[in-house]
Design an enzyme around this catalytic site. Structure first.
Site, PDB file in Angstrom:
ATOM      1  N   HIS A  46       7.987  -6.244   1.563  1.00 28.51           N
ATOM      2  CA  HIS A  46       7.673  -6.785   0.236  1.00 28.51           C
ATOM      3  C   HIS A  46       6.360  -7.553   0.394  1.00 28.51           C
ATOM      4  CE1 HIS A  46      12.117  -6.825   0.497  1.00 28.51           C
ATOM      5  NE2 HIS A  46      12.148  -6.642  -0.803  1.00 28.51           N
ATOM      6  N   ASP A  65       6.778 -10.848   1.950  1.00 23.15           N
ATOM      7  CA  ASP A  65       7.219 -10.927   3.360  1.00 23.15           C
ATOM      8  C   ASP A  65       6.018 -11.120   4.269  1.00 23.15           C
ATOM      9  OD1 ASP A  65       9.721 -10.089   2.449  1.00 23.15           O
ATOM     10  OD2 ASP A  65       9.340  -7.996   2.992  1.00 23.15           O
TER      11      ASP A  65
HETATM   12  C1  XLS Z   1      18.422  -5.882  -1.333  1.00 23.84           C
HETATM   13  C2  XLS Z   1      17.621  -4.672  -1.200  1.00 23.84           C
HETATM   14  C3  XLS Z   1      16.172  -4.912  -0.841  1.00 23.84           C
HETATM   15  C4  XLS Z   1      15.362  -3.676  -1.098  1.00 23.84           C
HETATM   16  C5  XLS Z   1      13.901  -3.937  -1.186  1.00 23.84           C
HETATM   17  O1  XLS Z   1      19.632  -5.872  -1.309  1.00 23.84           O
HETATM   18  O2  XLS Z   1      18.216  -3.842  -0.261  1.00 23.84           O
HETATM   19  O3  XLS Z   1      16.059  -5.333   0.465  1.00 23.84           O
HETATM   20  O4  XLS Z   1      15.576  -2.716  -0.136  1.00 23.84           O
HETATM   21  O5  XLS Z   1      13.589  -4.846  -2.170  1.00 23.84           O
END
Ligand code: XLS
Ligand code: NI
Ligand code: NI
Length: 437
Positions: A101, A104
């Site tokens: 993200h 991140d």
């Molecule tokens: C959350 C989601 C997230 C997505 C990306 O539960 O899995 O991590 O994969 O935003």
């Protein structure tokens, strides 16, 4: 390049079933299985958020993760150093993809222009590390759920200004994905849902979400970004009801709003089980619509009702995943993204290696088992035979659409009682799968 972050860990190698704990027992990147190398089949990806940003806290306690390279600050220096550590990690594991993200990899500043400049600085390091190592971005995404501004949702917020902010964030995240030559871009509906219907205009929110995704498609085309778009279903958490609740709901939404041509599904195991489905079901549902794009390979704990995001180590699970993937001829440009975190009790840097090795070996075995099941052919023969009445005669006519209700009536009146049905042989087939596992 600074000091290595994992000085005591060498590149992880295949050592076979009797190898040590920090080796692959089954994953051999260049081994050919079913006509392709394991690396081509599996396209493993590390989730940046869980592996490099998750402090391993839970609602009852502080984070436990020991990450000696991270000074815990929001400085750009720390963010860039973390990138170097991440690429050392990918290289040592031989993992060729990662996913992140926007938030991140780089911290958020007071306003959007400054936030974007910081992101650009970090992207420069990401790009240099990608070039140095050959590791690629499987997908990028925008974090539209963490910041308090998104408390009512992002694209589905009751406040149009929040929609605008989220749109601006996605615009930048798409530019970054393009810059990094990403294979894809994921939209997981973060807080796109509701806590209570009493304050919610559901119809309007769904229309806004569709509008948002159309804007993203338009911008993707405008900048010439060639990555695949995905939508990632999840039924609940953080909201009580998420609009992208499962594969069927996502497909319906995409069809209703004329988006299906632009999106595939990124299916996550723990989300499937929270929705009351198996991963296998969700993958088959997506594949049946020609929309299985990528998987977030983790697993939940069936005793717990939340998204525990554990590393996948169950061979039945990985075998089922690989059966569906082999059936559709592969996942590319998608991959097997470990959207998984180590347990709070597994807090050392070394655990990050053990966890990924465990997941990679489990998928390598799943691949080999699925390939053997397909080679053997008994399962497919059984299923083909089970549907043989559709291959000619009345079945073929029904399938081709060349028949009316009157003709069906006349047919069955003349034929009389159909032949008794045959056994579905579930137990025999379960034993067959066990034989290969
Ligand atoms: C959350 C989601 C997230 C997505 C990306 O539960 O899995 O991590 O994969 O935003
Ligand atoms: Ni996910
Ligand atoms: Ni998840």
């Amino acid at each position: 390049m600074g000091n290595p972050a994992f000085p005591n860990i060498d590149t992880i190698r295949y050592e076979g079933p009797s190898g040590g704990p920090l080796s692959f027992k089954h994953y051999q990147a260049d081994e050919i299985v079913a006509g392709k190398t394991m690396r081509e089949h599996l396209r493993f990806s590390v989730a940046y958020w869980h592996t490099f940003r998750n402090p391993l806290s839970d609602p009852f306690g502080a984070g436990t993760a020991v990450r000696p390279w991270d000074d815990g600050s929001d400085s750009v220096e720390n963010a860039r150093n973390r990138v170097r550590v991440a690429f050392e990690f990918f290289e040592k594991l031989g993992i060729e993809f990662y996913a992140f993200h926007d938030r991140d990899v780089a911290p958020e500043a007071e306003d959007l222009p400054r936030t974007n400049r910081i992101l650009d600085d970090v992207v420069e390091t990401l790009k240099a590390e990608q070039d140095r190592t050959g590791v690629k971005l499987l997908w990028g995404t925008a974090c539209l759920f963490n910041h308090p501004r998104y408390l009512h949702g992002a694209a589905t917020s009751c406040n149009a200004d929040i929609f605008a902010w989220a749109a601006a964030q996605v615009k930048k995240a798409l530019e970054v994905a393009h810059e990094l030559n990403s294979e894809g871009f994921v939209f997981w509906g973060g807080r796109e849902g509701y806590a209570t219907l009493l304050n919610t205009d559901l119809k309007r929110e769904l229309e806004h979400l569709a509008k948002f995704l159309h804007l993203a498609v338009d911008y993707k085309n405008k900048i010439g970004f060639g990555g695949q778009f995905y939508i990632e279903p999840k039924p609940k958490e953080p909201t009580k009801h998420q609009y992208d609740s499962d594969v069927a709901a996502c497909l319906n939404f995409l069809r209703q709003f004329d988006l299906l041509a632009h999106f595939k599904i990124n299916v996550e195991t723990n989300h499937a089980t929270l929705a009351g489905h198996t991963m296998h079901h969700e993958m088959e549902a997506a594949a049946a619509a020609g929309a299985l794009g990528s998987i977030d390979a983790n697993t939940g704990d069936l005793m717990l009702g939340w998204d525990t995001d554990q590393f996948p180590t169950d061979l039945y699970l990985t075998t089922q995943c690989m059966l569906t993937i082999l059936d559709q001829g592969g996942l590319a440009p998608g991959g097997v993204n470990f959207d998984a975190k180590v347990r709070r009790e597994s807090f050392t840097p070394e655990d990050l290696f053990h966890a990924h090795i465990a997941g990679m070996d489990a998928f390598a075995r799943g691949l080999k088992i699925a390939a053997a099941i397909r080679d053997d052919g008994q399962l497919k023969q059984f299923v083909d035979r089970r549907y043989r009445s559709w291959n000619q005669g009345i079945g073929a006519r029904i399938e081709s659409g060349d028949i009316t209700l009157e003709e069906l009536e006349a047919y069955i009146v003349e034929k009389g009682q159909p032949d008794p049905n045959e056994s579905g042989r579930q137990e025999m087939l379960e034993a067959l799968i066990n034989h290969y596992i």
